[in-house]
Design an enzyme around this catalytic site. Structure first.
Site, mmCIF file in Angstrom:
data_model
loop_
_atom_site.group_PDB
_atom_site.id
_atom_site.type_symbol
_atom_site.label_atom_id
_atom_site.label_comp_id
_atom_site.label_asym_id
_atom_site.label_seq_id
_atom_site.Cartn_x
_atom_site.Cartn_y
_atom_site.Cartn_z
ATOM 1 N N HIS A 1 -5.361 -27.680 -5.338
ATOM 2 C CA HIS A 1 -5.628 -27.187 -6.697
ATOM 3 C C HIS A 1 -5.180 -28.183 -7.774
ATOM 4 O O HIS A 1 -5.532 -28.034 -8.933
ATOM 5 C CB HIS A 1 -4.993 -25.811 -6.920
ATOM 6 C CG HIS A 1 -3.519 -25.823 -7.121
ATOM 7 N ND1 HIS A 1 -2.617 -25.443 -6.155
ATOM 8 C CD2 HIS A 1 -2.767 -26.154 -8.203
ATOM 9 C CE1 HIS A 1 -1.394 -25.542 -6.626
ATOM 10 N NE2 HIS A 1 -1.453 -25.964 -7.873
ATOM 11 N N GLY B 1 2.241 -28.941 -5.009
ATOM 12 C CA GLY B 1 1.980 -30.111 -4.173
ATOM 13 C C GLY B 1 3.218 -30.691 -3.534
ATOM 14 O O GLY B 1 3.129 -31.491 -2.602
#
Length: 262
Positions: free
Chosen positions: A65, A208
């Site tokens: 994302h 992340g």
């Protein structure tokens, strides 16, 4: 000022996913987490930040994302950093030419939220820049395990930004906690994590980054909910075969049809 600009322009998905902060944590010892990567993502006039981590000299893992819905952004990875607003001698700044998102990634519910970035040139491995191991397919992190998440950003929802890498310790929770919050939670590909007292958390912008348990990266910061507990991480062991296949492709040739910032 740079980090403030990055956070001000950071994208936000609901529940939450995106450019974030470590809440209730502490400053990490400089370069104690040499696998950490700072991702600078530029799409037009907007700049976003995410975390990531080095798993091989030519490969960084992060969340899909982070580059989702941004066309063809320019992605720069900074390795060996502690203070991202200083030009530290330890830093290696690498423009990312290619990355691959899991083919079954879903923007709607953030399933399969994983991305692999190819570094060219390769990172120079030294005391400040090193890679971290990932688990095998059948290697699971147990409920109750204490793990660490690291990232750059704000230290509270309405606090000041932090230029330096921060870290927080979080506990792996029983899967039912996340299943009660969301029907979209998938046990095989996600990990339920968090601090029951709601005083510690990763948040928007730590996306992340790795969930490190027993010196291995078992999870990737994916998404969470407004009360900060529980949080959902991508389960790396579930994707280990896919990761290995992409790494083989990295070694042989460029990834055909992959997005490029060139």
């Amino acid at each position: 000022m740079l980090l403030l600009l990055l956070l001000t322009n950071a994208f936000v998905l609901l529940p939450w996913a995106g450019a974030g902060r470590i809440i209730g944590g502490r400053e990490a010892k400089p370069h104690s987490r040499p696998y950490m990567a700072f991702l600078e993502i530029q799409s037009g006039l907007d700049v976003f930040i995410c975390g990531g981590f080095l798993i091989r000299p030519d490969a960084v893992l992060s969340a899909a994302h982070c580059v989702d819905k941004k066309g063809r952004p320019r992605v720069t990875v900074i390795l060996g950093a502690h203070n991202v607003n200083r030009r530290e001698r330890s830093q290696q700044k690498i423009r990312v030419g290619q990355w691959v998102i899991h083919p079954k990634y879903s923007h709607k519910d953030l399933k399969n939220d994983i991305m692999l970035l190819k570094l060219k040139p390769r990172a120079r491995i030294n005391e400040n820049v090193q890679f971290i191991s990932i688990p095998r397919r059948n290697e699971l992190v147990r409920e109750g395990a204490l793990c660490t998440v690291s990232g750059w950003g704000m230290t509270s929802p309405d606090g000041d930004v932090s230029d330096v890498l921060r870290e927080v310790e979080l506990k792996v929770q029983n899967e039912t906690r996340c299943q009660k919050v969301s029907r979209k939670y998938q046990r095989q590909s996600m990990i339920c994590v968090g601090d029951e007292n709601r005083k510690k958390a990763s948040y928007k912008g730590d996306s992340g980054g790795p969930l490190v348990c027993n010196k291995k990266a078992h999870g990737i910061v994916s998404h969470g909910y407004e009360d900060l507990f529980p949080e959902v991480f991508t389960r790396i062991s579930h994707f280990e075969p896919w990761i290995r296949e992409q790494l083989r492709r990295f070694a042989i040739r460029d990834i055909p049809g992959s997005p490029s910032s060139d």
